[in-house]
Design a protein around this motif. Structure first.
Motif, mmCIF file in Angstrom:
data_model
loop_
_atom_site.group_PDB
_atom_site.id
_atom_site.type_symbol
_atom_site.label_atom_id
_atom_site.label_comp_id
_atom_site.label_asym_id
_atom_site.label_seq_id
_atom_site.Cartn_x
_atom_site.Cartn_y
_atom_site.Cartn_z
ATOM 1 N N UNK A 126 0.845 -1.262 -0.039
ATOM 2 C CA UNK A 126 0.015 0.047 -0.088
ATOM 3 C C UNK A 126 0.924 1.360 0.120
ATOM 4 N N UNK A 127 1.803 1.104 0.634
ATOM 5 C CA UNK A 127 2.947 2.221 0.726
ATOM 6 C C UNK A 127 3.618 2.585 -0.623
ATOM 7 N N UNK A 128 3.934 1.694 -1.252
ATOM 8 C CA UNK A 128 4.385 1.809 -2.581
ATOM 9 C C UNK A 128 3.369 2.291 -3.431
ATOM 10 N N UNK A 129 2.164 1.749 -3.425
ATOM 11 C CA UNK A 129 0.971 2.352 -4.257
ATOM 12 C C UNK A 129 0.810 4.001 -4.020
ATOM 13 N N UNK A 130 0.921 3.961 -2.709
ATOM 14 C CA UNK A 130 0.725 5.482 -2.151
ATOM 15 C C UNK A 130 1.445 6.234 -2.844
ATOM 16 N N UNK A 131 2.896 5.978 -2.889
ATOM 17 C CA UNK A 131 3.981 6.800 -3.257
ATOM 18 C C UNK A 131 3.873 7.078 -4.819
ATOM 19 N N UNK A 132 3.541 5.801 -5.324
ATOM 20 C CA UNK A 132 3.177 6.054 -6.911
ATOM 21 C C UNK A 132 2.105 7.080 -7.171
ATOM 22 N N UNK A 133 1.022 6.601 -6.440
ATOM 23 C CA UNK A 133 -0.093 7.738 -6.870
ATOM 24 C C UNK A 133 0.328 9.260 -6.453
#
Length: 423
Positions: A126-133
């Motif tokens: 989720x952290x990786x997805x949030x950073x990408x977003x």
């Protein structure tokens, strides 16, 4: 506009992130959970095979043997029929992921793993997805700002250009922006600016020409009216009134000619007329002014010449030359007529110092003058001569001789829709 573009772009990006981000989180969470379940199930099967091999070889099955086979965060329970149960590792608290496998000799192996490991892995995802977003949002904002500036700045420039046109500054900017629609607007504004500039130039030129050309007839008319007020002789009054009416007609003709030339300087209305009549009219009008200056004005040359042109325009040309001699020349002014080829020539000369050498080639340019005059008279005179198919030239600088060349051939009747020509 910039704010709306940025907000709309950011809204689109957030909607895309919300739709695809939530779906990606759900898919990744399920994938991580399934992978963890498969991992502990495979681990249980691997331990069951080890137990089978040790039972076949009559080797002991105890916790010390299997402790090295498990990772630190896993717990295994081995149940062998007829023997004691073997537990390996620390039993986890809370929810667990459990995998079970059976051996060939009936033994059962259960492997457990804390669900917190899955939660941590889901959190990292989720952290990786949030950073990408977040990076996508930042990139979208930067792109929106760039696009907003690319669109809003040209519109601001175009608005300033339109405002300058409205304030009387018709200079085209010739600035383009790389956007076809905006470049089209810029082309239209530049074309409008050029048309407005031409219109303003024509209006200023008309005002200057009218001021110059009307000054002399109005002065002559004023002199005639003064003579009428000073005399009591009825015959003199009638004579001066007749001359004044002629000068009024000339004023009307001057105004019409100026308006015509302001629209189309080549739109002449040439006819055949008696050149002597125009010359004598001018001499009669200017004789009082020359008499007041202690000078004379005379005519000579070939008589009875017929010329082609507009009598009013020819009279204005001669008036400009006569006035020029009165202001800048000296001695007697002579109007001489002669014939050269198919042209009638009226030469205007005086006994003055002549045209300075540095002005000879530019004497007919606007604002060019040898003294503190407007420099418009000779330029207007040349335009009037050329409008009827004639020409005005400086034949000699000292003493000054100006020549007005007029055709003697009647204008050819032009077909409908064409301009008449004078040969």
């Amino acid at each position: 506009m910039r704010r709306r573009l940025i907000q709309s772009t950011l809204a689109v990006v957030l909607v895309v992130i919300a739709v695809f981000g939530v779906s990606l989180v759900i898919v990744e969470s399920r994938t991580i959970s399934n992978t963890a379940q498969e991992r502990v199930t495979l681990e249980a099967a691997r331990l069951a095979s080890i137990v089978d091999s040790r039972l076949v070889g009559d080797e002991p099955v105890d916790a010390q043997v299997f402790r090295e086979q498990l990772t630190e965060d896993r717990y295994a329970v081995i149940r062998i029929p007829g023997e004691r149960t073997v537990a390996v590792g620390a039993e986890p608290d809370g929810e667990v992921i459990r995998g079970t496998a059976r051996g060939e000799r009936g033994e059962t192996v259960v492997v457990e793993e804390p669900r917190s490991t899955v939660t941590r892995e889901v959190g990292r995802t989720l952290l990786i997805i949030a950073l990408v977003a977040l990076l996508a949002v930042v990139a979208a904002v930067l792109l929106a700002i760039r696009q907003a500036n690319r669109l809003a700045s040209p519109l601001t420039d175009l608005a300033e250009t339109a405002e300058r046109l409205g304030s009387g500054d018709p200079r085209p900017r010739h600035k383009r922006y790389g956007v076809p629609e905006l470049d089209r607007v810029a082309d239209v504004l530049d074309s409008s600016a050029e048309r407005i500039a031409r219109m303003l130039t024509a209006e200023r030129r008309l005002a200057a020409d009218a001021s110059h050309q009307l000054r002399t007839p109005l002065t002559a008319l004023s002199m005639r009216l003064e003579e009428i007020t000073l005399t009591e002789d009825l015959d003199t009054v009638k004579e001066e009134a007749t001359i004044a009416l002629t000068q009024v007609e000339r004023l009307t003709d001057v105004v019409e000619r100026l308006l015509t030339n302001s629209r189309d300087p080549r739109n002449g209305s040439a006819v055949t007329f008696d050149l002597d009549d125009v010359i004598q009219q001018q001499i009669a009008e200017w004789r009082p002014a020359y008499r007041s200056a202690g000078r004379a004005i005379v005519s000579s040359g070939k008589r009875g010449l017929q010329a082609v042109g507009t009598p009013g325009a020819v009279a204005q040309v001669l008036a400009a030359l006569i006035e020029n001699s009165l202001m800048h020349g000296g001695g007697t002014v002579a109007l001489r007529t002669r014939v050269t080829g198919n042209q009638a020539v009226v030469e205007v000369t005086d006994e003055g110092p002549g045209v300075p050498p540095d002005l000879g080639a530019r004497i007919f340019e606007r604002t060019i003058s040898g003294r503190n005059s407007t420099g418009i008279g000779l330029a207007v005179a040349r335009d009037l001569a050329e409008a009827d198919g004639g020409r005005l030239e400086l034949l000699q600088a000292k003493p000054p001789v100006f020549g007005l060349f007029l055709s003697r051939t009647p204008p050819r009747r032009a077909p409908e829709g064409e301009q008449p020509t004078v040969r």
